[in-house]
Design a protein around this motif. Sequence first.
Motif, mmCIF file in Angstrom:
data_model
loop_
_atom_site.group_PDB
_atom_site.id
_atom_site.type_symbol
_atom_site.label_atom_id
_atom_site.label_comp_id
_atom_site.label_asym_id
_atom_site.label_seq_id
_atom_site.Cartn_x
_atom_site.Cartn_y
_atom_site.Cartn_z
ATOM 1 N N ARG A 1 0.859 -1.189 0.000
ATOM 2 C CA ARG A 1 0.000 0.000 0.000
ATOM 3 C C ARG A 1 0.892 1.235 0.000
ATOM 4 O O ARG A 1 2.098 1.142 0.275
ATOM 5 N N ASP A 2 0.314 2.367 -0.347
ATOM 6 C CA ASP A 2 1.018 3.646 -0.275
ATOM 7 C C ASP A 2 0.863 4.228 1.129
ATOM 8 O O ASP A 2 -0.122 3.983 1.821
ATOM 9 N N GLN A 3 1.846 5.005 1.544
ATOM 10 C CA GLN A 3 1.758 5.713 2.815
ATOM 11 C C GLN A 3 2.216 7.153 2.631
ATOM 12 O O GLN A 3 3.353 7.372 2.218
ATOM 13 N N PRO A 4 1.360 8.151 2.883
ATOM 14 C CA PRO A 4 -0.061 7.976 3.168
ATOM 15 C C PRO A 4 -0.821 7.499 1.932
ATOM 16 O O PRO A 4 -0.373 7.721 0.806
ATOM 17 N N PRO A 5 -1.960 6.857 2.147
ATOM 18 C CA PRO A 5 -2.707 6.322 1.003
ATOM 19 C C PRO A 5 -3.484 7.381 0.237
ATOM 20 O O PRO A 5 -4.130 7.068 -0.761
ATOM 21 N N PHE A 6 -3.407 8.604 0.698
ATOM 22 C CA PHE A 6 -4.076 9.749 0.052
ATOM 23 C C PHE A 6 -3.297 10.992 0.439
ATOM 24 O O PHE A 6 -2.486 10.976 1.375
ATOM 25 N N ALA A 7 -3.503 12.073 -0.293
ATOM 26 C CA ALA A 7 -2.922 13.351 0.117
ATOM 27 C C ALA A 7 -3.543 13.732 1.457
ATOM 28 O O ALA A 7 -4.767 13.770 1.596
ATOM 29 N N ALA A 8 -2.700 14.000 2.463
ATOM 30 C CA ALA A 8 -3.192 14.216 3.822
ATOM 31 C C ALA A 8 -2.709 15.558 4.355
ATOM 32 O O ALA A 8 -1.613 16.022 4.022
ATOM 33 N N SER A 9 -3.514 16.140 5.189
ATOM 34 C CA SER A 9 -3.134 17.411 5.795
ATOM 35 C C SER A 9 -2.052 17.203 6.842
ATOM 36 O O SER A 9 -2.121 16.271 7.644
ATOM 37 N N ALA A 10 -1.065 18.081 6.833
ATOM 38 C CA ALA A 10 -0.007 18.024 7.836
ATOM 39 C C ALA A 10 -0.313 18.887 9.049
ATOM 40 O O ALA A 10 0.423 18.851 10.036
ATOM 41 N N MET A 11 -1.397 19.659 8.989
ATOM 42 C CA MET A 11 -1.733 20.600 10.059
ATOM 43 C C MET A 11 -3.245 20.667 10.234
ATOM 44 O O MET A 11 -4.013 20.257 9.355
ATOM 45 N N ASP A 12 -3.651 21.186 11.375
ATOM 46 C CA ASP A 12 -5.059 21.567 11.535
ATOM 47 C C ASP A 12 -5.269 22.909 10.841
ATOM 48 O O ASP A 12 -4.465 23.847 11.020
ATOM 49 N N GLY A 13 -6.331 23.022 10.042
ATOM 50 C CA GLY A 13 -6.565 24.280 9.340
ATOM 51 C C GLY A 13 -7.728 24.177 8.385
ATOM 52 O O GLY A 13 -8.745 23.530 8.686
#
Length: 390
Positions: free
Chosen positions: A41-53
């Motif tokens: 699998r890919d990690q992360p498996p999707f584009a993910a936010s690195a911050m709250d915002g």
Amino acid sequence: MISVSDALNTLLDLVAPLEVETVPLRAAAGRVLAEPVSANRDQPPFAASAMDGYAMKAAEVERDAMFKVIGESAAGHGFQGRVGPGQAVRIFTGAPVPDGADFVVIQEDTSVTGSLLTITDHPGPGHNIRAKGGDFQIGTTVDAPRVLTPADIALLAAMNIAEVPVRRKPTVALISTGDELVMPGESPGPDQIIASNTFGLDAMLASAGAESRILPIARDTESSLRMALDLAQNADLIVTIGGASVGDHDLVAGVTEGLGMSRAFYKVAMRPGKPLMAGTLGRSAMVGLPGNPVSAMVCGHVFLLPMLRVMQGLPAMDHQPSTANLAHELPANGPRTHYMRARLSGGDLHVFDDQDSARLTLLSEANALAIRPPHDPSRSKGEPLTYIVI
């Protein structure tokens, strides 16, 4: 007598990598990975936010720009719609970035009234998004061989690898010999001592990935030693401690030869550890260590640990000896390689004055063995000297 290097090469020829077995991931820590494994699998498996915002379009990001907040994306619960012009989605660290968004403005740079968002500060240059597969992708490989660390276990878990191919743990049978020995916790007679070597070696071998069995002490009779050796059958490595010299009560050589041992060598040009014997007994490699406590432990570092590494499919030496500057003068060495207890401190090597092979306290205080080649001349303070870490 043979040299240390010849003895080591001979011992390494007595062993070979053990078979591969598959174990659950939770049982793989500290084991030797036998074959490369690849992520599925890919990690992360999707584009993910690195911050709250807030997620939005990068082209619209500027100070005082205003947006309508149309939803929320949280870890495990992504926003299912699409971000259009003038829109933003509340997003939390690790959550999927919604379709249509390619920038996350951190919440500290925003002000929200109802569903109206205003960017109140200049956003930084980073998009605050972790790209899909940015850590690893399908097919990313963890190479072998390697001793699996806790970090490796975490990586394999993230790769969704639940079972791991590892080398079988070497089995070692430890046999202490001598009428003078009793086990720790027992009450020794007036002429007896505690069998310390067995337990020091057991701890050493366990730390190197082996499964060792401490067998009953073999007394100074052929029948007792034969019984202990019979219990050691099927071990990958049999290690006897004591009884390998040439005294009247040193029975190991004669008894093992009577049982069919094929001797590879006897006696090594080293201090401590000269009366070392090795060969094969049945399907097992066999090493006969001297009985002096420090001699046995030094031989464990110099010979047994490399053997265990080979049995687990690793290079015999995990690193080459290092050098450090002497903290004091040393006299010339004699005709045998001398492994001297020492302490590395502040980048300098302090070699202990007392090198009596019965002094375990000095071995406990040491963190290195200084290596003196045969006929090594006297050394001055500040000269480099080779050592191994213990």
